[in-house]
Design a protein around this motif. Structure first.
Motif, PDB file in Angstrom:
ATOM      1  N   THR A 168       1.651   5.696   7.371  1.00  0.00           N
ATOM      2  CA  THR A 168       0.320   6.072   7.855  1.00  0.00           C
ATOM      3  C   THR A 168      -0.605   4.860   7.781  1.00  0.00           C
ATOM      4  O   THR A 168      -1.342   4.557   8.729  1.00  0.00           O
ATOM      5  CB  THR A 168      -0.248   7.238   7.015  1.00  0.00           C
ATOM      6  OG1 THR A 168       0.724   8.272   6.972  1.00  0.00           O
ATOM      7  CG2 THR A 168      -1.523   7.784   7.599  1.00  0.00           C
ATOM      8  N   LEU A 169      -0.540   4.157   6.664  1.00  0.00           N
ATOM      9  CA  LEU A 169      -1.364   2.959   6.470  1.00  0.00           C
ATOM     10  C   LEU A 169      -0.947   1.847   7.443  1.00  0.00           C
ATOM     11  O   LEU A 169      -1.797   1.203   8.079  1.00  0.00           O
ATOM     12  CB  LEU A 169      -1.230   2.485   5.010  1.00  0.00           C
ATOM     13  CG  LEU A 169      -1.994   1.258   4.568  1.00  0.00           C
ATOM     14  CD1 LEU A 169      -3.498   1.428   4.790  1.00  0.00           C
ATOM     15  CD2 LEU A 169      -1.718   0.966   3.077  1.00  0.00           C
ATOM     16  N   VAL A 229      -2.178   2.436  10.959  1.00  0.00           N
ATOM     17  CA  VAL A 229      -3.597   2.090  11.138  1.00  0.00           C
ATOM     18  C   VAL A 229      -3.701   0.592  11.443  1.00  0.00           C
ATOM     19  O   VAL A 229      -4.397   0.167  12.370  1.00  0.00           O
ATOM     20  CB  VAL A 229      -4.422   2.447   9.877  1.00  0.00           C
ATOM     21  CG1 VAL A 229      -5.833   1.873   9.962  1.00  0.00           C
ATOM     22  CG2 VAL A 229      -4.478   3.956   9.669  1.00  0.00           C
ATOM     23  N   ASP A 274      -8.717   6.365   2.173  1.00  0.00           N
ATOM     24  CA  ASP A 274      -9.736   5.922   3.134  1.00  0.00           C
ATOM     25  C   ASP A 274     -10.046   4.435   2.965  1.00  0.00           C
ATOM     26  O   ASP A 274     -10.174   3.694   3.950  1.00  0.00           O
ATOM     27  CB  ASP A 274     -11.033   6.736   2.959  1.00  0.00           C
ATOM     28  CG  ASP A 274     -10.842   8.196   3.374  1.00  0.00           C
ATOM     29  OD1 ASP A 274      -9.830   8.511   4.017  1.00  0.00           O
ATOM     30  OD2 ASP A 274     -11.714   9.023   3.026  1.00  0.00           O
ATOM     31  N   HIS A 281      -7.269   2.338   4.365  1.00  0.00           N
ATOM     32  CA  HIS A 281      -7.290   2.317   5.833  1.00  0.00           C
ATOM     33  C   HIS A 281      -8.376   1.371   6.346  1.00  0.00           C
ATOM     34  O   HIS A 281      -8.176   0.652   7.337  1.00  0.00           O
ATOM     35  CB  HIS A 281      -7.510   3.733   6.377  1.00  0.00           C
ATOM     36  CG  HIS A 281      -6.294   4.610   6.222  1.00  0.00           C
ATOM     37  ND1 HIS A 281      -6.128   5.802   6.881  1.00  0.00           N
ATOM     38  CD2 HIS A 281      -5.177   4.460   5.468  1.00  0.00           C
ATOM     39  CE1 HIS A 281      -4.957   6.344   6.538  1.00  0.00           C
ATOM     40  NE2 HIS A 281      -4.379   5.553   5.680  1.00  0.00           N
ATOM     41  N   GLN A 317      -7.861  -2.020   8.653  1.00  0.00           N
ATOM     42  CA  GLN A 317      -8.593  -2.345   9.893  1.00  0.00           C
ATOM     43  C   GLN A 317      -9.180  -3.746   9.818  1.00  0.00           C
ATOM     44  O   GLN A 317      -9.110  -4.510  10.787  1.00  0.00           O
ATOM     45  CB  GLN A 317      -9.745  -1.348  10.094  1.00  0.00           C
ATOM     46  CG  GLN A 317      -9.314   0.087  10.100  1.00  0.00           C
ATOM     47  CD  GLN A 317      -9.642   0.783  11.422  1.00  0.00           C
ATOM     48  OE1 GLN A 317      -9.878   0.117  12.425  1.00  0.00           O
ATOM     49  NE2 GLN A 317      -9.636   2.083  11.423  1.00  0.00           N
TER      50      GLN A 317
END
Ligand SMILES: Cc1cc2nc3c(=O)[nH]c(=O)nc-3n(C[C@H](O)[C@H](O)[C@H](O)COP(=O)(O)O)c2cc1C
Length: 200
Positions: free
Chosen positions: A22-23, A26, A187, A190, A194
């Protein structure tokens, strides 16, 4: 500058069940958005069915001729950017990722022997790698750092090939934190993904 990013995935879990994937997703999605011309090749090691080096492949690796290790090594050497997504397993990486490195560590492709010792062959162009990993505990600070053999191995083997620009992105305490505290850590990771992807 990126022509090819190799997204190497080492976890038997599906994307939605893996906090590592999932990470990493991102990161990769942000990177693709920022670098639309970069070709992203996803290499899911479990789907590839990567096995420990066998006698036949080993003989061919040192005897010449085509073999699956050479194919993986050439694909690796052809890329400029690398995303290695692997959870911490028993203070290290899942064995399938080590098996993959046993293919990619190929004399004449990723390194060579010289009179003064082995040298990496992948310092020929600017390359960058990021190791993305979720782990149950925390190992990025203090004495616990010594226990993170997986990140150390990845950095060392990439350095051996001549790839020295290596970042690490961890989600830590994934099995310690619960509820809101876990969500906050996810959060934050993530957001870091980014930011890292924007300058990768
Ligand atoms: C086989 C196995 C070994 C593990 N070993 C460790 C370990 O040594 N240290 C640790 O902190 N967590 C360990 N964990 C926990 C995972 O690193 C943690 O649950 C992580 O968030 C899993 O990421 P994933 O959701 O991408 O699979 C282990 C998990 C498994 C399945």
């Amino acid at each position: 500058m990126c022509q090819t990013l190799l997204y190497i995935k080492a976890n038997p879990k599906t994307d939605s069940n893996s906090t590592t994937f999932t990470l990493a997703n991102v990161f990769v999605q942000k990177y693709q958005k920022k670098n639309p011309d970069c070709q992203i090749i996803t290499l899911d090691l479990y789907k590839e069915g990567i096995q420990p080096l066998d006698a036949d492949t080993l003989t061919k690796m040192f005897g010449g001729g085509d073999n699956k290790a050479l194919t993986y090594a050439k694909q690796f050497a052809n890329a400029d950017k690398y995303v290695l997504a692997a959870p911490m397993w028993n203070l290290s990486i899942p064995a399938i990722l080590k098996a993959y490195f046993d293919y990619v560590s190929y004399v004449g492709v990723s390194f060579k022997y010289t009179e003064t010792g082995p040298i990496g062959l992948l310092s020929d162009k600017p390359r960058k790698a990021v190791h993305i990993s979720s782990r149950g505990g925390a190992y990025s600070e203090g004495p616990a750092k010594e226990f993170d053999l997986g990140d150390k191995y990845i950095r060392t083997i990439l350095g051996f090939f001549g790839i020295t620009q290596v970042e690490s992105l961890f989600l830590e305490n994934a099995n310690v934190l619960q509820g809101d505290a876990l969500q906050k850590a996810i959060d934050q990771s993530h957001q870091t993904a980014q930011n890292l992807a924007s300058n990768f």
